[in-house]
Design an enzyme around this catalytic site. Sequence first.
Site, PDB file in Angstrom:
ATOM      1  N   HIS A  52       0.841  -1.207   0.000  1.00  0.00           N
ATOM      2  CA  HIS A  52       0.000   0.000   0.000  1.00  0.00           C
ATOM      3  C   HIS A  52       0.874   1.254   0.000  1.00  0.00           C
ATOM      4  O   HIS A  52       1.303   1.751   1.049  1.00  0.00           O
ATOM      5  CB  HIS A  52      -0.940  -0.004   1.216  1.00  0.00           C
ATOM      6  CG  HIS A  52      -1.980   1.077   1.169  1.00  0.00           C
ATOM      7  ND1 HIS A  52      -3.338   0.822   1.274  1.00  0.00           N
ATOM      8  CD2 HIS A  52      -1.883   2.417   1.027  1.00  0.00           C
ATOM      9  CE1 HIS A  52      -4.011   1.951   1.185  1.00  0.00           C
ATOM     10  NE2 HIS A  52      -3.146   2.947   1.050  1.00  0.00           N
ATOM     11  N   HIS A  54       1.162   4.985  -2.484  1.00  0.00           N
ATOM     12  CA  HIS A  54       0.651   5.772  -3.621  1.00  0.00           C
ATOM     13  C   HIS A  54       1.821   6.351  -4.401  1.00  0.00           C
ATOM     14  O   HIS A  54       2.677   7.035  -3.819  1.00  0.00           O
ATOM     15  CB  HIS A  54      -0.241   6.911  -3.114  1.00  0.00           C
ATOM     16  CG  HIS A  54      -1.513   6.430  -2.480  1.00  0.00           C
ATOM     17  ND1 HIS A  54      -2.736   6.484  -3.113  1.00  0.00           N
ATOM     18  CD2 HIS A  54      -1.748   5.853  -1.272  1.00  0.00           C
ATOM     19  CE1 HIS A  54      -3.670   5.977  -2.315  1.00  0.00           C
ATOM     20  NE2 HIS A  54      -3.097   5.591  -1.188  1.00  0.00           N
ATOM     21  N   ASP A  56       1.823   8.837  -6.448  1.00  0.00           N
ATOM     22  CA  ASP A  56       1.831  10.305  -6.368  1.00  0.00           C
ATOM     23  C   ASP A  56       2.096  10.807  -4.950  1.00  0.00           C
ATOM     24  O   ASP A  56       2.257  12.011  -4.745  1.00  0.00           O
ATOM     25  CB  ASP A  56       0.532  10.910  -6.945  1.00  0.00           C
ATOM     26  CG  ASP A  56      -0.737  10.298  -6.386  1.00  0.00           C
ATOM     27  OD1 ASP A  56      -0.701   9.156  -5.889  1.00  0.00           O
ATOM     28  OD2 ASP A  56      -1.789  10.966  -6.440  1.00  0.00           O
ATOM     29  N   GLY A 221      -9.342   8.114  -1.712  1.00  0.00           N
ATOM     30  CA  GLY A 221      -9.955   9.427  -1.558  1.00  0.00           C
ATOM     31  C   GLY A 221     -10.612   9.599  -0.210  1.00  0.00           C
ATOM     32  O   GLY A 221     -10.366   8.825   0.717  1.00  0.00           O
ATOM     33  N   HIS A 250      -9.915   1.382   0.061  1.00  0.00           N
ATOM     34  CA  HIS A 250      -9.634   2.167   1.266  1.00  0.00           C
ATOM     35  C   HIS A 250     -10.914   2.195   2.105  1.00  0.00           C
ATOM     36  O   HIS A 250     -11.946   2.723   1.636  1.00  0.00           O
ATOM     37  CB  HIS A 250      -9.307   3.610   0.911  1.00  0.00           C
ATOM     38  CG  HIS A 250      -7.906   3.843   0.442  1.00  0.00           C
ATOM     39  ND1 HIS A 250      -7.446   3.438  -0.778  1.00  0.00           N
ATOM     40  CD2 HIS A 250      -6.861   4.476   1.063  1.00  0.00           C
ATOM     41  CE1 HIS A 250      -6.178   3.806  -0.908  1.00  0.00           C
ATOM     42  NE2 HIS A 250      -5.799   4.438   0.190  1.00  0.00           N
ATOM     43  N   GLU A 253     -10.450   3.703   7.380  1.00  0.00           N
ATOM     44  CA  GLU A 253      -9.259   4.508   7.701  1.00  0.00           C
ATOM     45  C   GLU A 253      -9.748   5.624   8.635  1.00  0.00           C
ATOM     46  O   GLU A 253      -9.346   5.705   9.783  1.00  0.00           O
ATOM     47  CB  GLU A 253      -8.641   5.077   6.421  1.00  0.00           C
ATOM     48  CG  GLU A 253      -7.413   5.952   6.654  1.00  0.00           C
ATOM     49  CD  GLU A 253      -6.843   6.539   5.347  1.00  0.00           C
ATOM     50  OE1 GLU A 253      -7.575   6.589   4.338  1.00  0.00           O
ATOM     51  OE2 GLU A 253      -5.670   6.981   5.361  1.00  0.00           O
ATOM     52  N   HIS A 274      -6.035   0.131   4.996  1.00  0.00           N
ATOM     53  CA  HIS A 274      -6.091   0.621   6.382  1.00  0.00           C
ATOM     54  C   HIS A 274      -7.003  -0.276   7.234  1.00  0.00           C
ATOM     55  O   HIS A 274      -6.521  -1.163   7.902  1.00  0.00           O
ATOM     56  CB  HIS A 274      -6.495   2.099   6.450  1.00  0.00           C
ATOM     57  CG  HIS A 274      -5.605   2.993   5.629  1.00  0.00           C
ATOM     58  ND1 HIS A 274      -4.418   3.468   6.093  1.00  0.00           N
ATOM     59  CD2 HIS A 274      -5.725   3.465   4.363  1.00  0.00           C
ATOM     60  CE1 HIS A 274      -3.833   4.207   5.156  1.00  0.00           C
ATOM     61  NE2 HIS A 274      -4.610   4.219   4.082  1.00  0.00           N
ATOM     62  N   ASP A 332       2.330   4.221   2.583  1.00  0.00           N
ATOM     63  CA  ASP A 332       1.188   4.996   2.087  1.00  0.00           C
ATOM     64  C   ASP A 332       1.621   6.180   1.209  1.00  0.00           C
ATOM     65  O   ASP A 332       1.482   6.128  -0.005  1.00  0.00           O
ATOM     66  CB  ASP A 332       0.314   5.465   3.255  1.00  0.00           C
ATOM     67  CG  ASP A 332      -1.116   5.768   2.847  1.00  0.00           C
ATOM     68  OD1 ASP A 332      -1.489   5.456   1.707  1.00  0.00           O
ATOM     69  OD2 ASP A 332      -1.872   6.303   3.677  1.00  0.00           O
ATOM     70  N   ASP A 333       2.149   7.226   1.830  1.00  0.00           N
ATOM     71  CA  ASP A 333       2.540   8.435   1.084  1.00  0.00           C
ATOM     72  C   ASP A 333       3.821   9.015   1.697  1.00  0.00           C
ATOM     73  O   ASP A 333       3.782  10.063   2.364  1.00  0.00           O
ATOM     74  CB  ASP A 333       1.413   9.478   1.157  1.00  0.00           C
ATOM     75  CG  ASP A 333       0.134   8.975   0.525  1.00  0.00           C
ATOM     76  OD1 ASP A 333       0.011   9.024  -0.710  1.00  0.00           O
ATOM     77  OD2 ASP A 333      -0.734   8.489   1.264  1.00  0.00           O
TER      78      ASP A 333
HETATM   79  O1  2ND Z   1      -4.399   7.431   2.933  1.00  0.00           O
HETATM   80  C1  2ND Z   1      -5.112   7.736   1.956  1.00  0.00           C
HETATM   81  N1  2ND Z   1      -6.449   7.610   2.035  1.00  0.00           N
HETATM   82  C2  2ND Z   1      -7.276   7.932   1.002  1.00  0.00           C
HETATM   83  N2  2ND Z   1      -6.823   8.404  -0.158  1.00  0.00           N
HETATM   84  C3  2ND Z   1      -5.492   8.557  -0.295  1.00  0.00           C
HETATM   85  C4  2ND Z   1      -4.597   8.232   0.715  1.00  0.00           C
HETATM   86  N3  2ND Z   1      -3.353   8.488   0.283  1.00  0.00           N
HETATM   87  C5  2ND Z   1      -3.474   8.974  -0.972  1.00  0.00           C
HETATM   88  N4  2ND Z   1      -4.765   9.023  -1.319  1.00  0.00           N
HETATM   89  C6  2ND Z   1      -5.344   9.510  -2.557  1.00  0.00           C
HETATM   90  C7  2ND Z   1      -4.662  10.770  -3.061  1.00  0.00           C
HETATM   91  C8  2ND Z   1      -3.982  10.342  -4.307  1.00  0.00           C
HETATM   92  O2  2ND Z   1      -3.925  11.348  -5.274  1.00  0.00           O
HETATM   93  C9  2ND Z   1      -4.852   9.198  -4.781  1.00  0.00           C
HETATM   94  C10 2ND Z   1      -4.239   8.262  -5.772  1.00  0.00           C
HETATM   95  O3  2ND Z   1      -2.984   7.830  -5.409  1.00  0.00           O
HETATM   96  O4  2ND Z   1      -5.172   8.544  -3.570  1.00  0.00           O
END
Ligand code: 2ND
Length: 396
Positions: A52, A54, A56, A221, A250, A253, A274, A332-333
């Site tokens: 998991h 992303h 971006d 999202g 998702h 979360e 999550h 995640d990010d």
């Molecule tokens: O943790 C998250 N929860 C819900 N959406 C998320 C999370 N991290 C990133 N995103 C969204 C923003 C990104 O632009 C999109 C695609 O990767 O997914």
Amino acid sequence: MLIARRAAISVGSPLLSALCTGTFTSSHIKLSTMAEHSPDQVVFNKPKIELHVHLDGAIRVQTILDIAKRRGISLPANTVEEMTSKIILQEPATLTKFLGKFAEYMHVVAGDREAIKRIAYEFVEDKAKEGVIYAEVRYSPHFLANTKVDPLPWNQVEGDLSPDEVVHLVNEGLSKGERAFNIKARSILCCMRHMPSWSMDIVELCKKYRHEGVVAIDLAGDESLNCEANPGHRKAYEEAVRCGIHRTVHAGEVGPASVVKEAVEVLKAERVGHGYRTLEDQALYKKLLAQNMHFEVCPISSKLTGACDSDFTKHPAITFRKDKANYSLNTDDPLIFNSTLHLDYATAQKYMGFTEEEFKRVNIKSAESCFLPETEKKELLRKLFTAYGMIQSTAF
Ligand SMILES: O=c1[nH]cnc2c1ncn2[C@H]1C[C@H](O)[C@@H](CO)O1
């Protein structure tokens, strides 16, 4: 130049402590920026799986600066340190606020072919450096396109890069990275909760590119704004089921356990992104445990998005660990959380009682729950068992 998230974080480091006590300030950015990478700061220095993350949310800050310069896009900062401090979440916020962070830089990358290939390639390099041998990376093709997407994201002017071509470019970048860094990378395409009209495109792209590295569909999202899956998402997931496209969602979360229930029962999710709030419905949790449902846990993320209590000693992963649930540990990010996979592991070790044995179990569970075809999955599992010095029949 060493940027913060490239550096392994020691268990006793100021950055880790700050994250865990909620006292993460700009001085820590500086501190972590200066942190030196040292192998002994890595708590689990063995092959890992990440399910998991992303694309971006995992871009290098330097790359954003380079691309902006080449494209003549002005940014509010010119150095990695300054730009990092604009992008990262410094303290626990909300999922909505966190999602707003993407707008700081997505306009730089979106619509640019070279940029998209580059971020995919660099993603593989970064994961290889963290000891990841298999990654499933997710993104929204629409968010990186500038034509055949309505509305056009990030205030772009219309161009000629469609979501379809975005997927092709990401596949190319990932394959090039796989060859260069000798790890495996596959992708998951995201539907977005607030854009149900994009979801049928997503499942069609999953079908089209299923033999070129795309392994599943996701729904990402803001779950807090939009709890019930829109018919647009439902139809896309029905088509995914019909065509044998793997599914993750998702859920739970920041949204209630009912979102998890819907993800599993209506959208037929095989994994839950999550899923922390599943624990609020014990009947559901027990059912999912019995079904061996996989939870994609992201420790650092869950604190900074406000999904979980900022005290890591109360984290749902502790319950998952005690119950021997099926789950993975993920970043995640990492761009927005200024983190690394090592930091997530160090956090789990220091605050959640994770041991080497549990890290091995988590990675074996991750491999078992990945979306590779069976033969490739078996090969991945064999690699892990060998690297961990374990006999394959070991039951967890
Ligand atoms: O943790 C998250 N929860 C819900 N959406 C998320 C999370 N991290 C990133 N995103 C969204 C923003 C990104 O632009 C999109 C695609 O990767 O997914």
